[in-house]
Design an enzyme around this catalytic site. Structure first.
Site, PDB file in Angstrom:
ATOM      1  N   GLU A 189      -5.329  -8.656   0.695  1.00  0.00           N
ATOM      2  CA  GLU A 189      -5.979  -8.271   1.954  1.00  0.00           C
ATOM      3  C   GLU A 189      -7.441  -7.984   1.676  1.00  0.00           C
ATOM      4  OE1 GLU A 189      -4.552  -4.971   4.366  1.00  0.00           O
ATOM      5  OE2 GLU A 189      -2.484  -5.612   4.066  1.00  0.00           O
ATOM      6  N   GLU A 225       0.790  -1.226   0.000  1.00  0.00           N
ATOM      7  CA  GLU A 225       0.000   0.000   0.000  1.00  0.00           C
ATOM      8  C   GLU A 225       0.823   1.276   0.000  1.00  0.00           C
ATOM      9  OE1 GLU A 225      -2.904  -0.156   3.147  1.00  0.00           O
ATOM     10  OE2 GLU A 225      -3.925  -1.872   2.277  1.00  0.00           O
TER      11      GLU A 225
HETATM   12  C1  PNW Z   1      -4.333  -1.985   5.522  1.00  0.00           C
HETATM   13  N1  PNW Z   1      -8.346   3.019   4.711  1.00  0.00           N
HETATM   14  O1  PNW Z   1      -4.321  -0.613   5.745  1.00  0.00           O
HETATM   15  C2  PNW Z   1      -2.956  -2.439   5.946  1.00  0.00           C
HETATM   16  O2  PNW Z   1      -2.190  -3.001   4.914  1.00  0.00           O
HETATM   17  C3  PNW Z   1      -2.937  -3.313   7.151  1.00  0.00           C
HETATM   18  O3  PNW Z   1      -1.665  -3.202   7.750  1.00  0.00           O
HETATM   19  C4  PNW Z   1      -4.059  -2.929   8.097  1.00  0.00           C
HETATM   20  O4  PNW Z   1      -3.981  -3.571   9.320  1.00  0.00           O
HETATM   21  C5  PNW Z   1      -5.352  -3.242   7.374  1.00  0.00           C
HETATM   22  O5  PNW Z   1      -5.433  -2.569   6.145  1.00  0.00           O
HETATM   23  C6  PNW Z   1      -6.613  -2.921   8.176  1.00  0.00           C
HETATM   24  O6  PNW Z   1      -6.692  -1.549   8.419  1.00  0.00           O
HETATM   25  C7  PNW Z   1      -5.361   0.237   5.465  1.00  0.00           C
HETATM   26  O7  PNW Z   1      -8.294   4.135   5.300  1.00  0.00           O
HETATM   27  C8  PNW Z   1      -5.316   1.475   6.065  1.00  0.00           C
HETATM   28  O8  PNW Z   1      -9.242   2.764   3.899  1.00  0.00           O
HETATM   29  C9  PNW Z   1      -6.292   2.405   5.806  1.00  0.00           C
HETATM   30  C10 PNW Z   1      -7.322   2.086   4.944  1.00  0.00           C
HETATM   31  C11 PNW Z   1      -7.371   0.864   4.335  1.00  0.00           C
HETATM   32  C12 PNW Z   1      -6.366  -0.068   4.604  1.00  0.00           C
END
Ligand code: PNW
Length: 444
Positions: free
Chosen positions: A351, A171
Site C-alpha cells: 500500500e 497492519e
Molecule cells: C491503511 N495512519 O490504514 C489501511 O490498510 C487501508 O485500509 C486504508 O484505507 C489506507 O491505509 C488509507 O488510510 C492506515 O494513521 C490507517 O498513519 C492509518 C494510518 C495509516 C494507514
C-alpha cells in the site's frame, strides 16, 4: 493522457510486480446478503461514530460489480491484485459451519482475475472480525489463534489450488492500537493492548503453518504499516513519546514474527501473556515482508492518553496532502532501507497512495494531478532505495477505487478510479491513465 513524466525505474527488477490493493469491508457492500454474518465494523458503523454516519452496507457494491472491477484492472495493466476475504462472509459465526454462497463469491472473483491474467494476492484479515467472535472476547481471547487457524484452513483448502500469495494480517499495529480508545490513560486498556498484540502474533504463526501444510508453493507474508514516528517538538517528553509509539507502531509485530523476540522495552509488559513455546509458535519462516507506507507521523507527549502519546504538529511548511498527511518520499526510501537492514526479507510495497477530495469537472473528468505527482515522487524514492541494494520486488497502489475510508467514511478518496456513490459508476481518473502508462513503459 497526463503529460507528467514517468519516474526512472531502471533500478527495479525485470520481474517487478505492479499492482493495486483493496479490502473487503471497504469495497464489497452486500453486508447482509447471501448469508454473510456481521462483522465488528458493521457494528461500529451502527454506533454512528463514522463521518456522515456512513456505513459499509453498499460501499462500492463490488460484491455485484467485481467483473467490472477486474476489467478496470485489466485496462490498468496490473500484474497483481491484493484483496481480502471477509471472514464473516465465509464463516458467518467466525467458526463452525461455512457459508457456501460466500465461498463461491471468492471463487468467481479469483477465476475472473486469473482469466484476466492478474495474480490474486489474498489477505486473510483486513479488520472485519466476525462479531460473533468479538462476543467471545475477540482478540482478548487466546483461542483466537485456533479460530484463525481454522478459518485459514478453510481458505487454503478452498482457494489454494489457484491462489499462491497469502498475507496473514493487514497492519496489525494499526488495528490493535486504534481499536481501543486513545482518550483515556487506563492501565487496564494497556494490558488489553498487550494481550491483543500477543494473541494476534500467535494467530499469525498458526496461520503460516496452516498455509504451508495446505498450499503447495505458497508464498507467505504479513503486511506491516511502517511509518517513522518523529517527535513534534524538541522537548524531551515528545522525544520519549515518539520513541515509545515507534515500538508499538513499527516493531511489536515484525520483531517477534521475523526475529523471534519482542522489542526489549516491552518484554515486561508482554511477559504475563507469554506461555512456554510461544516465541517458536510466532516466529515461523515467511517469504516476504509486506510494507504499507504513507508518511511519517509526528508525535507529542500526552500523559492522559493510552501509552502517553498523542499526535502533534507537523513541521512548519512541510508539504501535506489534501488530507494533511506529510509528503516525504525520503522517509519512504529510509523506511525501505530500514526494513531491508532489520529483517533481510524481500519487500513488497502493498500500500502507498494519496487521499483527497476528488470531484469530476464539468466534462465529467477527474483530473488528480496531485496524486500523480505523489505517486511519481514515491516510486522514484523506491527506485532510489533499490539502487542502493534494497530488495524491493513489487509496488501496489492503495487503491483501485475510492472506497469506505474507515472513520472518514466516503469523504476521503484514495482511488485511481472515481466512484460516484449515487450511481456507483466508476470513472478512471487521470492518475489511472498515468499508472497504466508507467506499467506499460516497463514492459518489453
Ligand atoms: C491503511 N495512519 O490504514 C489501511 O490498510 C487501508 O485500509 C486504508 O484505507 C489506507 O491505509 C488509507 O488510510 C492506515 O494513521 C490507517 O498513519 C492509518 C494510518 C495509516 C494507514
Amino acid at each position: 493522457m497526463s503529460t507528467i513524466q514517468l519516474p526512472n525505474t531502471a533500478s527495479l527488477r525485470s520481474d517487478f510486480i505492479w499492482g493495486v490493493s483493496t479490502s473487503s469491508f471497504q469495497i464489497e457492500g452486500a453486508t447482509r446478503e447471501d448469508g454473510r454474518g456481521a462483522s465488528i465494523w458493521d457494528v461500529y458503523c451502527q454506533n454512528g461514530t463514522i463521518k456522515n454516519h456512513d456505513t459499509g452496507d453498499v460501499a462500492c457494491d463490488h460484491y455485484h460489480r467485481y467483473r467490472e472491477d477486474v476489467a478496470l484492472m485489466k485496462a490498468l495493466g496490473v500484474q497483481a491484485y491484493r484483496f481480502s476475504i471477509a471472514w464473516p462472509r465465509i464463516l458467518p459465526q467466525g467458526r463452525g459451519a461455512a457459508n457456501e454462497a460466500g465461498l463461491s463469491f471468492y471463487d468467481r472473483l479469483i477465476d475472473e482475475l486469473l482469466a484476466a491474467g492478474i495474480e490474486p494476492w489474498l489477505c486473510l484479515y483486513h479488520w472485519d472480525l466476525p462479531q460473533a467472535l468479538e462476543e467471545h472476547g475477540g482478540w482478548q481471547n487466546r483461542e483466537m489463534a485456533t479460530w484463525f487457524a481454522d478459518y485459514t484452513a478453510l481458505v487454503a483448502t478452498r482457494f489454494g489450488d489457484r491462489v499462491k500469495r497469502f498475507a496473514t494480517f493487514n497492519e496489525p499495529s494499526i488495528f490493535s492500537l486504534f481499536s481501543r480508545s486513545l482518550g483515556e490513560r487506563d492501565r487496564s486498556s494497556e494490558e488489553k493492548l498487550h494481550r491483543m498484540i500477543h494473541n494476534v502474533n500467535l494467530a499469525h504463526g498458526a496461520a503460516v503453518d496452516v498455509l504451508r501444510a495446505n498450499v503447495a508453493g505458497a508464498s507467505i507474508g504479513c503486511i506491516h504499516n511502517r511509518q517513522p514516528c518523529r517527535p513534534s517538538s524538541s522537548s524531551e517528553a515528545d522525544a520519549a513519546a515518539a520513541a515509545r509509539l515507534d515500538v508499538y507502531w513499527n516493531s511489536v509485530f515484525p520483531d517477534p514474527q521475523c526475529r523471534g523476540a519482542y522489542p526489549e522495552s516491552m518484554r515486561a509488559a508482554i511477559e504475563p501473556h507469554l506461555q512456554p513455546g510461544d516465541m517458536a509458535r510466532i516466529c515461523r519462516p515467511v517469504d516476504w515482508f509486506g510494507l504499507n507506507h504513507y508518511s511519517p507521523v509526528y508525535v507529542k507527549a500526552d500523559p492522559v492518553s493510552m501509552l502517553g502519546y498523542g499526535f502533534g504538529d507537523k513541521p512548519a511548511g512541510a508539504p501535506l496532502t489534501p488530507i494533511d498527511w506529510p509528503v516525504d518520499p525520503e522517509a519512504f526510501s529510509d523506511t525501505l532501507q530500514s526494513v531491508h537492514d532489520r529483517y533481510g526479507l524481500p519487500i513488497y510495497v502493498l500500500e502507498n497512495g494519496y487521499g483527497n477530495f476528488d470531484q469530476p469537472d464539468q466534462n465529467g473528468a477527474v483530473i488528480d494531478t496531485g496524486r500523480i505527482e505523489f505517486l511519481k515522487a514515491y516510486i522514484a524514492a523506491m527506485a532510489a532505495a533499490a539502487c542502493r541494494g534494497v530488495d524491493v520486488r513489487g509496488y501496489f497502489v492503495w487503491s483501485l477505487l475510492d472506497n469506505f475510508e474507515w472513520d472518514s467514511g466516503y469523504s476521503i478518496r484514495f482511488g485511481l478510479a472515481y466512484v460516484d456513490y449515487a450511481s456507483l459508476r466508476r470513472t478512471p481518473k487521470s492518475s489511472f491513465d498515468w499508472y497504466a502508462g508507467l506499467i506499460k513503459a516497463g514492459q518489453p
